[in-house]
Motif scaffolding. Structure first.
Motif, short mmCIF file in Angstrom:
data_model
loop_
_atom_site.label_atom_id
_atom_site.label_comp_id
_atom_site.label_asym_id
_atom_site.label_seq_id
_atom_site.Cartn_x
_atom_site.Cartn_y
_atom_site.Cartn_z
N CYS A 144 -3.11 -0.42 -9.05
CA CYS A 144 -2.38 0.79 -9.41
C CYS A 144 -2.20 0.88 -10.93
O CYS A 144 -1.74 -0.06 -11.57
N ALA B 179 2.25 1.71 -3.59
CA ALA B 179 1.21 2.23 -4.48
C ALA B 179 0.99 3.72 -4.25
O ALA B 179 0.86 4.50 -5.20
N GLU B 180 0.96 4.12 -2.99
CA GLU B 180 0.78 5.53 -2.65
C GLU B 180 1.96 6.37 -3.16
O GLU B 180 1.77 7.47 -3.69
N ALA C 235 0.83 -1.21 0.00
CA ALA C 235 0.00 0.00 0.00
C ALA C 235 0.86 1.25 0.00
O ALA C 235 0.55 2.26 -0.66
N ASP D 37 -7.81 -7.25 -5.23
CA ASP D 37 -7.77 -5.90 -4.65
C ASP D 37 -6.40 -5.52 -4.11
O ASP D 37 -6.26 -4.54 -3.37
N ASN D 38 -5.35 -6.26 -4.50
CA ASN D 38 -3.99 -5.88 -4.11
C ASN D 38 -3.75 -4.46 -4.62
O ASN D 38 -4.01 -4.15 -5.79
N PRO D 39 -3.24 -3.56 -3.77
CA PRO D 39 -3.09 -2.16 -4.18
C PRO D 39 -2.17 -1.96 -5.38
O PRO D 39 -2.33 -0.99 -6.13
#
Length: 318
Positions: free
Chosen positions: A275, A245-246, A242, A269-271
């Motif tokens: 992405c 991805a951010e 996460a 739903d893996n970030p």
């Protein structure tokens, strides 16, 4: 002897000759084996070969004839080693087979970032409509003079370092407490903050341990240049997904090339699966899988079985 290969589809899809595995008895192969079928399939086995199929304590206890488990990989985390030891089952693995393949994959990521070939290829069929002979839509850059930071200077890390040097790159290593620094001792070892802040590329090759799990996180990503790229062909959980991805979405770093994720196959739903950053490249754990690497792996598995039968187990873990 009865030899059972629990997940042969992880090694080949028909292109490799498995007959050498039959030298010492009958061979039963399964493409994959769900966890609830492992015990049944190995009940009468003398030797089990597994890449990812789990050999739990309960499973090992219900295989009375079992004498040898061969990991069709370097890692053995799919095998309960304590249980194997208590039941006097030998465990062996295969190391070093994928070094050229993985180092090559690392540089495929790096070269693609430098040349933007995937982006240009995606637009090339529209070339007849370009106003000039060329395109500067996706800026490219030289690798010469750039700095590659390597975290984990084992065989693959060292092979990657040598390729980088052939491109005229500077190479530096993340300093690690307790390291002997005997591999490529001429390379500078940098402390955490300076390593991340001064690298144009960071490539992860370290093992997954409590100390390295989540080593790529908000803090380490915040130290990296906005022009820097991250490459991971090591272990997925080295990265807090996460946070990465951010960092990509916010422009904290320029891009990432990933061959591993924390769970494989990943959840929808893996970030990082979600992405859409144009400089995020993901391959489905294929860095190790050239035909040459898989041929070497099969030879290593075969040698482990041959040496065990001869009474002197090779590459013994337990």
């Amino acid at each position: 002897m009865h030899i059972v290969f629990l997940d042969a589809s992880t090694l080949h899809s028909g292109e490799l000759d498995l007959s050498p595995l039959q030298r010492h008895g009958t061979l039963t192969t399964y493409p994959v084996t769900p966890p609830d079928q492992v015990a049944q399939r190995i009940h009468d086995a003398d030797i089990v070969i597994t890449n990812k199929a789990l050999m739990s304590a309960e499973t090992i206890a219900h295989a009375p004839k079992l004498k040898l488990i061969v990991s069709c990989a370097t890692g053995v985390n799919q095998i309960d080693l304590d249980a194997a030891k208590s039941h006097q089952v030998v465990v062996s693995n295969v190391a070093g087979y994928s070094t050229p393949s993985v180092a090559q994959h690392v540089f495929t990521f790096i070269l693609n970032f430098a040349t933007q070939i995937p982006q240009f290829n995606a637009e090339s069929r529209n070339w007849p409509n370009f106003p000039t002979f060329t395109s500067l839509a996706h800026p490219c850059f030289d690798l010469s003079g750039k700095t590659l930071g390597i975290a984990g200077l084992g065989e693959i890390g060292a092979a990657t370092a040598k390729i980088a040097q052939s491109f005229g790159m500077h190479v530096q290593v993340l300093a690690r407490e307790g390291s002997s620094n005997q591999t490529l001792p001429e390379l500078p070892r940098l402390e955490h903050a300076l390593f991340f802040s001064s690298s144009d590329f960071v490539s992860l090759h370290c093992p997954l341990t409590p100390a390295t799990e989540g080593m790529i996180n908000k803090e380490s990503l915040s130290l990296m240049k906005p022009t820097a790229f991250l490459v991971n062909t090591g272990r997925g959980p080295l990265i807090h997904e996460a946070d990465l991805a951010e960092a990509l979405n916010s422009g904290q770093i320029a891009g990432a090339g990933l061959d591993v994720l924390s769970t494989e196959p990943p959840a929808a739903d893996n970030p990082l699966i979600l992405c859409k950053h144009p400089q995020l490249s993901i391959t489905p754990h294929t860095a190790w899988s050239t035909i040459e690497a898989r041929t070497r792996l099969l030879a290593g598995v075969t040698k482990n079985i041959d040496s065990f039968v001869a009474g002197s187990p090779n590459n013994r873990i337990v």
